[in-house]
Design a protein around this motif. Structure first.
Motif, PDB file in Angstrom:
ATOM      1  N   HIS A 138       3.496   6.803   2.232  1.00 28.03           N
ATOM      2  CA  HIS A 138       2.120   7.038   2.653  1.00 28.03           C
ATOM      3  C   HIS A 138       1.411   5.693   2.810  1.00 28.03           C
ATOM      4  CE1 HIS A 138       0.128   6.471  -1.285  1.00 28.03           C
ATOM      5  NE2 HIS A 138       1.175   7.097  -1.795  1.00 28.03           N
ATOM      6  N   VAL A 139       0.370   5.688   3.615  1.00 24.74           N
ATOM      7  CA  VAL A 139      -0.276   4.449   4.059  1.00 24.74           C
ATOM      8  C   VAL A 139      -0.734   3.570   2.902  1.00 24.74           C
ATOM      9  CG1 VAL A 139      -2.245   3.514   5.324  1.00 24.74           C
ATOM     10  CG2 VAL A 139      -0.919   5.368   6.303  1.00 24.74           C
ATOM     11  N   SER A 140      -1.367   4.142   1.896  1.00 23.48           N
ATOM     12  CA  SER A 140      -1.864   3.312   0.789  1.00 23.48           C
ATOM     13  C   SER A 140      -0.724   2.606   0.075  1.00 23.48           C
ATOM     14  CB  SER A 140      -2.660   4.165  -0.203  1.00 23.48           C
ATOM     15  OG  SER A 140      -3.827   4.655   0.409  1.00 23.48           O
ATOM     16  N   GLU A 141       0.348   3.320  -0.158  1.00 24.69           N
ATOM     17  CA  GLU A 141       1.510   2.710  -0.817  1.00 24.69           C
ATOM     18  C   GLU A 141       2.145   1.652   0.077  1.00 24.69           C
ATOM     19  OE1 GLU A 141       4.515   1.690  -3.448  1.00 24.69           O
ATOM     20  OE2 GLU A 141       2.621   2.741  -3.803  1.00 24.69           O
ATOM     21  N   HIS A 151       3.101  11.968   9.677  1.00 23.53           N
ATOM     22  CA  HIS A 151       2.709  13.346   9.387  1.00 23.53           C
ATOM     23  C   HIS A 151       1.762  13.334   8.190  1.00 23.53           C
ATOM     24  CE1 HIS A 151       6.142  12.777   6.652  1.00 23.53           C
ATOM     25  NE2 HIS A 151       5.529  13.646   5.879  1.00 23.53           N
ATOM     26  N   HIS A 152       1.002  14.390   8.053  1.00 25.13           N
ATOM     27  CA  HIS A 152       0.040  14.503   6.953  1.00 25.13           C
ATOM     28  C   HIS A 152       0.586  15.426   5.863  1.00 25.13           C
ATOM     29  CE1 HIS A 152      -2.675  13.072  10.142  1.00 25.13           C
ATOM     30  NE2 HIS A 152      -3.327  12.527   9.144  1.00 25.13           N
ATOM     31  N   SER A 153       0.177  15.122   4.634  1.00 22.61           N
ATOM     32  CA  SER A 153       0.485  15.997   3.509  1.00 22.61           C
ATOM     33  C   SER A 153      -0.704  15.958   2.552  1.00 22.61           C
ATOM     34  CB  SER A 153       1.766  15.552   2.805  1.00 22.61           C
ATOM     35  OG  SER A 153       1.573  14.296   2.174  1.00 22.61           O
ATOM     36  N   VAL A 154      -0.652  16.780   1.544  1.00 28.06           N
ATOM     37  CA  VAL A 154      -1.703  16.818   0.536  1.00 28.06           C
ATOM     38  C   VAL A 154      -1.064  16.508  -0.813  1.00 28.06           C
ATOM     39  CG1 VAL A 154      -3.463  18.247  -0.573  1.00 28.06           C
ATOM     40  CG2 VAL A 154      -2.995  18.517   1.863  1.00 28.06           C
ATOM     41  N   ASP A 198      -3.284  16.214  -6.338  1.00 25.73           N
ATOM     42  CA  ASP A 198      -4.703  16.231  -6.712  1.00 25.73           C
ATOM     43  C   ASP A 198      -5.622  16.546  -5.522  1.00 25.73           C
ATOM     44  OD1 ASP A 198      -4.429  13.848  -5.356  1.00 25.73           O
ATOM     45  OD2 ASP A 198      -5.344  12.606  -6.923  1.00 25.73           O
ATOM     46  N   GLY A 199      -5.047  16.963  -4.392  1.00 26.81           N
ATOM     47  CA  GLY A 199      -5.826  17.426  -3.253  1.00 26.81           C
ATOM     48  C   GLY A 199      -6.192  16.375  -2.223  1.00 26.81           C
ATOM     49  N   LYS A 200      -5.696  15.151  -2.366  1.00 25.60           N
ATOM     50  CA  LYS A 200      -6.010  14.097  -1.395  1.00 25.60           C
ATOM     51  C   LYS A 200      -5.094  14.203  -0.178  1.00 25.60           C
ATOM     52  CE  LYS A 200      -7.535  10.744  -4.815  1.00 25.60           C
ATOM     53  NZ  LYS A 200      -7.213   9.485  -5.480  1.00 25.60           N
ATOM     54  N   ALA A 201      -5.683  13.982   0.986  1.00 30.42           N
ATOM     55  CA  ALA A 201      -4.897  13.968   2.222  1.00 30.42           C
ATOM     56  C   ALA A 201      -4.148  12.642   2.296  1.00 30.42           C
ATOM     57  CB  ALA A 201      -5.801  14.131   3.428  1.00 30.42           C
TER      58      ALA A 201
END
Length: 101
Positions: A31-34, A62-65, A68-71
């Motif tokens: 994921h982008v932050s990582e 692709h997107h996931s959740v 803890d509910g963060k996109a």
């Protein structure tokens, strides 16, 4: 491969930062932050590089959740084998003569 596709792929690969991003994504989907932490750049700058790589067809997202509910937006490498030879360049130009000399 068309001239435009060839130019786009070569342009996307012509950056040490984008090569670092590809190398990291070659290990796993991230994921982008990582990914930003791993390659040591800000998320806005990383998004610019990822956009260029995605437009060239070298990565996909692709997107996931998260639990803890963060996109989260995940990126991964699209398997590719880019070969550039005089014959490949000539074939691309022959298909698109208006792009040639």
């Amino acid at each position: 491969m068309t001239v435009d596709e060839l130019v786009q792929a070569l342009g996307a690969l012509a950056s040490p930062q984008r090569l670092r991003v590809l190398a990291e994504l070659g290990q796993e989907s991230v994921h982008v932050s990582e990914l930003a932490r791993r390659v040591g750049m800000s998320r806005p700058l990383l998004y610019g590089h990822l956009t260029k790589l995605e437009q060239a067809g070298l990565v996909t997202s692709h997107h996931s959740v998260s639990p803890d509910g963060k996109a989260l937006r995940h990126y991964e490498v699209v398997p590719f084998d880019l070969r550039v030879t005089p014959a490949i360049v000539a074939a691309a130009i022959a298909e698109n003569p208006e792009e040639g000399p």
